[in-house]
Design a protein around this motif. Sequence first.
Motif, PDB file in Angstrom:
ATOM      1  N   ILE A   1      10.610 -28.549  34.132  1.00  0.00           N
ATOM      2  CA  ILE A   1      10.810 -29.243  35.410  1.00  0.00           C
ATOM      3  C   ILE A   1      10.156 -30.610  35.276  1.00  0.00           C
ATOM      4  O   ILE A   1       8.943 -30.707  35.058  1.00  0.00           O
ATOM      5  N   TYR A   2      10.965 -31.648  35.387  1.00  0.00           N
ATOM      6  CA  TYR A   2      10.468 -33.015  35.192  1.00  0.00           C
ATOM      7  C   TYR A   2      10.441 -33.763  36.518  1.00  0.00           C
ATOM      8  O   TYR A   2      11.475 -33.933  37.168  1.00  0.00           O
TER       9      TYR A   2
ATOM     10  N   ALA B   1       6.030 -38.844  36.663  1.00  0.00           N
ATOM     11  CA  ALA B   1       6.043 -38.741  35.193  1.00  0.00           C
ATOM     12  C   ALA B   1       5.268 -37.519  34.714  1.00  0.00           C
ATOM     13  O   ALA B   1       4.504 -37.574  33.752  1.00  0.00           O
ATOM     14  N   ILE B   2       5.473 -36.400  35.403  1.00  0.00           N
ATOM     15  CA  ILE B   2       4.830 -35.130  35.059  1.00  0.00           C
ATOM     16  C   ILE B   2       5.921 -34.110  34.735  1.00  0.00           C
ATOM     17  O   ILE B   2       6.919 -34.005  35.456  1.00  0.00           O
ATOM     18  N   ALA B   3       5.725 -33.364  33.671  1.00  0.00           N
ATOM     19  CA  ALA B   3       6.670 -32.309  33.303  1.00  0.00           C
ATOM     20  C   ALA B   3       5.937 -30.979  33.236  1.00  0.00           C
ATOM     21  O   ALA B   3       4.866 -30.873  32.626  1.00  0.00           O
TER      22      ALA B   3
ATOM     23  N   LEU C   1       1.239 -28.389  32.016  1.00  0.00           N
ATOM     24  CA  LEU C   1       1.669 -29.680  32.522  1.00  0.00           C
ATOM     25  C   LEU C   1       1.505 -30.734  31.440  1.00  0.00           C
ATOM     26  O   LEU C   1       0.529 -30.711  30.689  1.00  0.00           O
ATOM     27  N   VAL C   2       2.450 -31.644  31.376  1.00  0.00           N
ATOM     28  CA  VAL C   2       2.420 -32.725  30.393  1.00  0.00           C
ATOM     29  C   VAL C   2       2.606 -34.043  31.125  1.00  0.00           C
ATOM     30  O   VAL C   2       3.534 -34.182  31.941  1.00  0.00           O
ATOM     31  N   ASN C   3       1.735 -34.999  30.846  1.00  0.00           N
ATOM     32  CA  ASN C   3       1.877 -36.345  31.401  1.00  0.00           C
ATOM     33  C   ASN C   3       2.763 -37.157  30.468  1.00  0.00           C
ATOM     34  O   ASN C   3       2.378 -37.480  29.349  1.00  0.00           O
ATOM     35  N   ILE C   4       3.958 -37.491  30.937  1.00  0.00           N
ATOM     36  CA  ILE C   4       4.925 -38.184  30.086  1.00  0.00           C
ATOM     37  C   ILE C   4       4.438 -39.587  29.734  1.00  0.00           C
ATOM     38  O   ILE C   4       4.819 -40.148  28.697  1.00  0.00           O
TER      39      ILE C   4
END
Length: 289
Positions: free
Chosen positions: A207-208, A213-215, A225-228
């Motif tokens: 889920i983006y 800008a968080i996925a 969670l990943v910070n794009i």
Amino acid sequence: MQEVYDSIAYLYDGTLEGLFTAVFCAFERHEVPTDVCREADYQPRLSQLAVTIETSLQKADRVRAGILRACGRRGYRRVRRAALSDDPSAGTDVYRFVAFAMAENAKRPCHGCPRRGTCRSAFCSPRQSSCPKVVGRLIDDVTNPAVKPVHKLSVAVNRECEHMRQFLRFQELEGGLFYARCNPKANVVPLIMDHFAERFNIQPFIIYDENHAIAGISEGGDWQLVNIRDWPDHELQLPPATATEAVMADAWCRFYRALSVDCRYNPELRRQLMPKRLWKNITEVKGEA
């Protein structure tokens, strides 16, 4: 000559842990910041000292534990939702709420007792001011100036979570990956990942949140969670859609139109229940956005 400041502002990195660290520093330094806000949202004021707070997971955990003691899980969930709001005043409102809750909690005669709330002493009686339920009632008092803003932010973020649960549309990518884009007005991906991870089970999905800008990436039932913005190209590198995805999307759109009743069409109600700002990522109405 040393400059004199009338007020102080704490700036944090925008994360929940960063905000809790700022709250901890306010108590630790015995300061009362006028503003606690994200660095990106800060608007300088005349005669105000701005202090950047470095995020500390240990300090954030201590604040989290303190909120749980003072307000319980329900109060903590309210604070968490409010902290994830995009409102520029969210950090200040959360700080004032936490300071209020801590002060009320410290008034109890049984403060610090490991058996507080479970023993049968008079101090834990519902008729006594030291009852753990007292703070629970206070955090529902929306007439209190420390409670009302956090309650309002929490309700708004909870509504945004419900929108995401209703209107996220996944597409199948090659390799068995499902992918959905969203554009919420609050950082709600951390709040909805458990919901979708439970339903997808071991099926991998992403889920983006293009606004923040968080996925949220889930695989095997666990998610993270990943910070794009930390990625080299500042964007997700995804496989192409499967050959059947376009067919399924078209079938879904035809099903949606087949269920509509022209004589009951109400565009204003539709926009109220399905905000138009979300339409560009909703398959069945994407062409109308």
